[in-house]
Write an enzyme that holds these catalytic residues in place. Structure first.
Site, mmCIF file in Angstrom:
data_model
loop_
_atom_site.group_PDB
_atom_site.id
_atom_site.type_symbol
_atom_site.label_atom_id
_atom_site.label_comp_id
_atom_site.label_asym_id
_atom_site.label_seq_id
_atom_site.Cartn_x
_atom_site.Cartn_y
_atom_site.Cartn_z
ATOM 1 N N HIS A 189 88.816 59.835 120.253
ATOM 2 C CA HIS A 189 88.898 60.925 119.020
ATOM 3 C C HIS A 189 90.089 60.327 118.143
ATOM 4 C CE1 HIS A 189 86.450 64.672 120.789
ATOM 5 N NE2 HIS A 189 86.500 63.763 121.687
ATOM 6 N N CYS B 200 85.201 65.638 114.199
ATOM 7 C CA CYS B 200 85.994 66.729 114.934
ATOM 8 C C CYS B 200 86.038 68.004 113.870
ATOM 9 C CB CYS B 200 87.334 66.366 115.266
ATOM 10 S SG CYS B 200 88.580 67.556 115.607
#
Length: 241
Positions: free
Chosen positions: A198, A129
């Site tokens: 995530h 990310c």
């Protein structure tokens, strides 16, 4: 979970439908189409816009971070950590030095008149990310409807890895994969879906383990024909895995 996220709106169904129709009509009148990526941004290896720090400078930066979190970079267990971290970065972020166009350039014409779409699903990947530099991981599903020539199936997996091994958002990665296939192969349509978890959401912040983010991108035939979209989604999700 649907592949396309629909916003929640208040109001009577008739009002919502009317507003939707007006918005759709205005978009068509304005010649609306999904935003296109500049091929120069994703079809070549990334060229740094400034001189890269040396390996020694990068390792010093890791030592600084170790000190910041309260560790002693000079204790025995951490003496080699800066070197190991930078070596792992060379592997994790190798996508910056690879060219997506080269991966897709070799195609094959012996298709015996095949005229349906080609789907490679469940391409596992791990990316990072760009907001927190924490991993997100999951599966990519890529389909395209060829025009005369096809690409080797492993190339779609390699393409996914190139974009995954860069700092990313899932939305941008989805769009990049679709745009690259569209740009090089010139197919009748491309469909890409990515499902990922995530860790910046599961191990920090709201700490919601198991929450999956789903993104999709359709071009050409898949964008214009709802039946082809539905068939793609059915083939991706309709069989036990």
């Amino acid at each position: 979970m649907d592949a396309l996220i629909k916003p929640l709106r208040s109001g009577k169904p008739s009002d919502i439908n009317k507003a939707s129709d007006i918005k759709s009509s205005n978009a068509k009148a304005a010649g609306f189409s999904p935003a296109q990526l500049d091929p120069s941004e994703f079809m070549a290896a990334v060229q740094p816009n400034q001189q890269r720090p040396s390996r020694h400078e990068a390792e010093d930066a890791v030592r600084t971070l170790l000190a910041y979190i309260g560790e002693n970079p000079d204790r025995e267990g951490l003496l080699d950590t800066p070197r190991r971290v930078i070596e792992s970065y060379d592997e994790i972020y190798q996508g910056y030095h690879q060219c997506p166009a080269e991966v897709l350039n070799r195609t094959f014409g012996e298709t015996a008149g095949y005229d349906d779409f080609v789907l490679v699903r469940d391409i596992q990947f791990t990316s990072q990310c760009e907001h927190h530099m924490m991993p997100f991981y999951g599966k990519a599903h890529i389909a395209y409807t060829p025009v005369e020539r096809v690409v080797g199936l492993s190339k779609l997996a390699r393409l996914t890895d190139i974009f995954a091994r860069r700092l990313q958002t899932q939305e941008h990665m989805t769009a990049q994969i679709a745009a690259a296939v569209d740009e090089v192969l010139k197919p009748r349509g491309v469909a890409v879906m990515i499902e990922a978890e995530h860790t910046c959401m599961s191990v920090r912040g709201v700490a919601k383990h198991g929450a999956m983010t789903v993104t999709s991108r359709f071009t050409g035939l898949f964008r214009d024909d709802p039946a082809e979209q539905a068939r793609f989604l059915s083939m991706v999700r309709g069989q036990p895995r």
